[in-house]
Design a protein around this motif. Structure first.
Motif, PDB file in Angstrom:
ATOM      1  N   THR A 251       0.840  -1.192   0.000  1.00 57.70           N
ATOM      2  CA  THR A 251       0.000   0.000   0.000  1.00 57.70           C
ATOM      3  C   THR A 251       0.877   1.246   0.000  1.00 57.70           C
ATOM      4  OG1 THR A 251      -1.714  -1.178   1.235  1.00 57.70           O
ATOM      5  CG2 THR A 251      -1.816   1.233   1.237  1.00 57.70           C
ATOM      6  N   PRO A 252       0.695   2.133  -0.980  1.00 53.65           N
ATOM      7  CA  PRO A 252       1.538   3.334  -1.014  1.00 53.65           C
ATOM      8  C   PRO A 252       1.099   4.359   0.023  1.00 53.65           C
ATOM      9  CG  PRO A 252      -0.050   3.397  -2.809  1.00 53.65           C
ATOM     10  CD  PRO A 252      -0.215   2.062  -2.131  1.00 53.65           C
ATOM     11  N   VAL A 253       2.059   5.143   0.486  1.00 49.81           N
ATOM     12  CA  VAL A 253       1.794   6.256   1.392  1.00 49.81           C
ATOM     13  C   VAL A 253       2.119   7.538   0.636  1.00 49.81           C
ATOM     14  CG1 VAL A 253       2.431   7.402   3.540  1.00 49.81           C
ATOM     15  CG2 VAL A 253       2.306   4.907   3.444  1.00 49.81           C
ATOM     16  N   ARG A 254       1.152   8.428   0.537  1.00 50.05           N
ATOM     17  CA  ARG A 254       1.355   9.716  -0.132  1.00 50.05           C
ATOM     18  C   ARG A 254       1.279  10.813   0.921  1.00 50.05           C
ATOM     19  NH1 ARG A 254      -1.579   6.428  -3.664  1.00 50.05           N
ATOM     20  NH2 ARG A 254      -0.494   6.096  -5.648  1.00 50.05           N
ATOM     21  N   ARG A 255       2.429  11.321   1.254  1.00 51.25           N
ATOM     22  CA  ARG A 255       2.544  12.278   2.362  1.00 51.25           C
ATOM     23  C   ARG A 255       2.831  13.669   1.806  1.00 51.25           C
ATOM     24  NH1 ARG A 255       4.602  11.478   8.024  1.00 51.25           N
ATOM     25  NH2 ARG A 255       5.195  13.535   8.789  1.00 51.25           N
ATOM     26  N   THR A 256       1.993  14.635   2.168  1.00 46.62           N
ATOM     27  CA  THR A 256       2.184  16.013   1.742  1.00 46.62           C
ATOM     28  C   THR A 256       2.302  16.909   2.961  1.00 46.62           C
ATOM     29  OG1 THR A 256       1.105  17.910   0.674  1.00 46.62           O
ATOM     30  CG2 THR A 256      -0.327  16.146   1.450  1.00 46.62           C
ATOM     31  N   ASN A 257       3.016  18.017   2.820  1.00 45.27           N
ATOM     32  CA  ASN A 257       3.164  18.924   3.951  1.00 45.27           C
ATOM     33  C   ASN A 257       1.854  19.628   4.309  1.00 45.27           C
ATOM     34  OD1 ASN A 257       3.515  20.248   1.431  1.00 45.27           O
ATOM     35  ND2 ASN A 257       4.420  22.016   2.430  1.00 45.27           N
ATOM     36  N   LEU A 258       0.844  19.545   3.432  1.00 45.00           N
ATOM     37  CA  LEU A 258      -0.460  20.127   3.749  1.00 45.00           C
ATOM     38  C   LEU A 258      -1.177  19.348   4.848  1.00 45.00           C
ATOM     39  CD1 LEU A 258      -1.738  21.029   0.167  1.00 45.00           C
ATOM     40  CD2 LEU A 258      -0.630  22.520   1.841  1.00 45.00           C
ATOM     41  N   ARG A 259      -0.685  18.144   5.152  1.00 45.22           N
ATOM     42  CA  ARG A 259      -1.306  17.325   6.202  1.00 45.22           C
ATOM     43  C   ARG A 259      -1.265  18.042   7.555  1.00 45.22           C
ATOM     44  NH1 ARG A 259       2.033  13.483   9.150  1.00 45.22           N
ATOM     45  NH2 ARG A 259       0.807  11.707   8.439  1.00 45.22           N
ATOM     46  N   HIS A 260      -0.269  18.903   7.788  1.00 48.06           N
ATOM     47  CA  HIS A 260      -0.132  19.554   9.093  1.00 48.06           C
ATOM     48  C   HIS A 260      -1.283  20.535   9.352  1.00 48.06           C
ATOM     49  CE1 HIS A 260       3.630  17.582   9.127  1.00 48.06           C
ATOM     50  NE2 HIS A 260       4.212  18.377   8.263  1.00 48.06           N
ATOM     51  N   GLN A 261      -1.679  21.298   8.323  1.00 46.39           N
ATOM     52  CA  GLN A 261      -2.825  22.185   8.490  1.00 46.39           C
ATOM     53  C   GLN A 261      -4.105  21.372   8.657  1.00 46.39           C
ATOM     54  OE1 GLN A 261      -2.964  25.609   8.909  1.00 46.39           O
ATOM     55  NE2 GLN A 261      -5.052  25.010   9.459  1.00 46.39           N
ATOM     56  N   TRP A 262      -4.196  20.245   7.931  1.00 50.36           N
ATOM     57  CA  TRP A 262      -5.352  19.361   8.078  1.00 50.36           C
ATOM     58  C   TRP A 262      -5.445  18.870   9.516  1.00 50.36           C
ATOM     59  CZ3 TRP A 262      -5.506  14.023   9.202  1.00 50.36           C
ATOM     60  CH2 TRP A 262      -6.744  13.405   9.019  1.00 50.36           C
ATOM     61  N   GLU A 263      -4.321  18.492  10.112  1.00 47.69           N
ATOM     62  CA  GLU A 263      -4.315  18.026  11.498  1.00 47.69           C
ATOM     63  C   GLU A 263      -4.660  19.157  12.463  1.00 47.69           C
ATOM     64  OE1 GLU A 263      -1.211  14.560  12.227  1.00 47.69           O
ATOM     65  OE2 GLU A 263      -0.281  16.195  11.121  1.00 47.69           O
ATOM     66  N   LYS A 264      -4.138  20.353  12.183  1.00 44.09           N
ATOM     67  CA  LYS A 264      -4.426  21.474  13.084  1.00 44.09           C
ATOM     68  C   LYS A 264      -5.907  21.832  13.051  1.00 44.09           C
ATOM     69  CE  LYS A 264      -2.982  26.092  14.455  1.00 44.09           C
ATOM     70  NZ  LYS A 264      -1.986  27.188  14.311  1.00 44.09           N
TER      71      LYS A 264
ATOM     72  N   GLY B 225      11.531   3.528   1.035  1.00 49.96           N
ATOM     73  CA  GLY B 225      11.626   4.233  -0.230  1.00 49.96           C
ATOM     74  C   GLY B 225      10.866   3.589  -1.368  1.00 49.96           C
ATOM     75  N   ASP B 226      10.438   2.333  -1.212  1.00 50.06           N
ATOM     76  CA  ASP B 226       9.752   1.650  -2.313  1.00 50.06           C
ATOM     77  C   ASP B 226       8.254   1.907  -2.339  1.00 50.06           C
ATOM     78  OD1 ASP B 226       9.313   0.182   0.031  1.00 50.06           O
ATOM     79  OD2 ASP B 226       9.080  -1.700  -1.062  1.00 50.06           O
ATOM     80  N   ARG B 227       7.702   2.583  -1.337  1.00 48.90           N
ATOM     81  CA  ARG B 227       6.254   2.788  -1.320  1.00 48.90           C
ATOM     82  C   ARG B 227       5.841   4.105  -0.661  1.00 48.90           C
ATOM     83  NH1 ARG B 227       7.891  -1.471   1.802  1.00 48.90           N
ATOM     84  NH2 ARG B 227       7.388  -1.514   4.025  1.00 48.90           N
ATOM     85  N   THR B 228       6.762   5.071  -0.629  1.00 50.54           N
ATOM     86  CA  THR B 228       6.453   6.364  -0.038  1.00 50.54           C
ATOM     87  C   THR B 228       6.632   7.459  -1.078  1.00 50.54           C
ATOM     88  OG1 THR B 228       7.232   5.626   2.136  1.00 50.54           O
ATOM     89  CG2 THR B 228       7.011   7.994   1.794  1.00 50.54           C
TER      90      THR B 228
END
Length: 262
Positions: free
Chosen positions: A72-85, A248-251
């Motif tokens: 399962t791939p993980v797609r991490r963006t820095n916008l997640r921090h505002q989403w969490e806030k 590194g193979d799924r992020t």
């Protein structure tokens, strides 16, 4: 001209991509493949090693070689921090609906297996410098592992640190039994009246150590992504720091930078 092991790898790769061999299928035994291709066992093993390095084949000790199932791939963006806030001050029932891992993977909470451990450690030189505290300051070390229930390996290896004295005002923040915490770290800090102002993230890559490769199930040659995340409150104080090790193979990491308009 391609070498013999490369020609074998090319043929097996083509069979996998054509769907003749699908994820989870066991390849014929090495003895059968040696007979089929008319090459030596060392040559065959070179071909298999090449496919393992590409993440197409995995060797299961005592069982044989299998077509590797995509993780399962993980797609991490820095916008997640505002989403969490934005969620940090929502009612608990709302915060329970989803978390950061679900946000990054598209999975549901029921799909996940979550594990957390808390410990108290003394800050070494690196943590002391990050937090601006004396060496030996007592820290809360939080270790997190989350995986998809249908897979054997976690999405990442996370160690998160808080200054114990800072969070002791809410004893619930010292007990791993309260994890997974609805709303995550930002809500935990909110219970202490702490609002985050910014995150700083530093990304590095390196070969994994043997224990890291084993825990994450990394194919040979796969890089480990290291994310060092520092959280600052509205007074400029460092209130949390995390070391996140990602396969590194799924992020996939995406950084979006809004620019001020002229």
């Amino acid at each position: 001209m391609a070498k013999a092991y490369e020609r074998i790898a090319d043929d097996l790769r083509d069979r996998i991509r054509a769907g003749e061999l699908i994820p989870g299928d066991q390849l014929p035994s090495e003895t059968m493949l040696v007979e089929h291709y008319g090459k030596s066992l060392p040559t065959l093993r070179q071909a298999l090693a090449l496919l393992q390095a590409e993440g197409l084949v995995e060797k299961q000790h005592g069982r044989g070689n299998f077509v590797r199932k995509p993780r399962t791939p993980v797609r991490r963006t820095n916008l997640r921090h505002q989403w969490e806030k934005a969620r940090a001050r929502e009612p608990e029932q709302e915060r329970k609906q989803t978390g950061a891992t679900e946000h990054d993977t598209g999975l549901d909470m029921d799909d996940l297996v979550f594990h957390a451990e808390y410990d108290e450690v003394e800050a070494g030189e690196e943590l002391a410098e990050i937090f601006g505290v004396p060496v030996g300051t007592v820290m809360v070390e939080r270790t997190y592992r989350t995986r998809y229930s249908a897979e054997d390996y976690p999405f990442s290896l996370v160690e998160s640190y808080l200054v114990r004295e800072m969070v002791a005002g809410n004893p619930a923040l010292l007990d791993a039994a309260n994890e997974p915490w609805p709303g995550g770290t930002q809500n935990q800090l909110h219970t202490l009246g702490i609002e985050l102002d910014r995150m700083e993230e530093r990304v590095l890559a390196r070969p994994p150590a043997p224990d890291e490769a084993e825990e994450l199930g990394l194919p040979p040659g796969t890089a480990l992504i290291i994310l060092a995340k520092t959280s600052y409150d509205t007074t400029g104080r460092v209130v949390e720091h995390s070391f996140v090790r990602l396969p590194g193979d799924r992020t996939e990491m995406t950084f979006v930078t809004p620019l001020e308009r002229w």
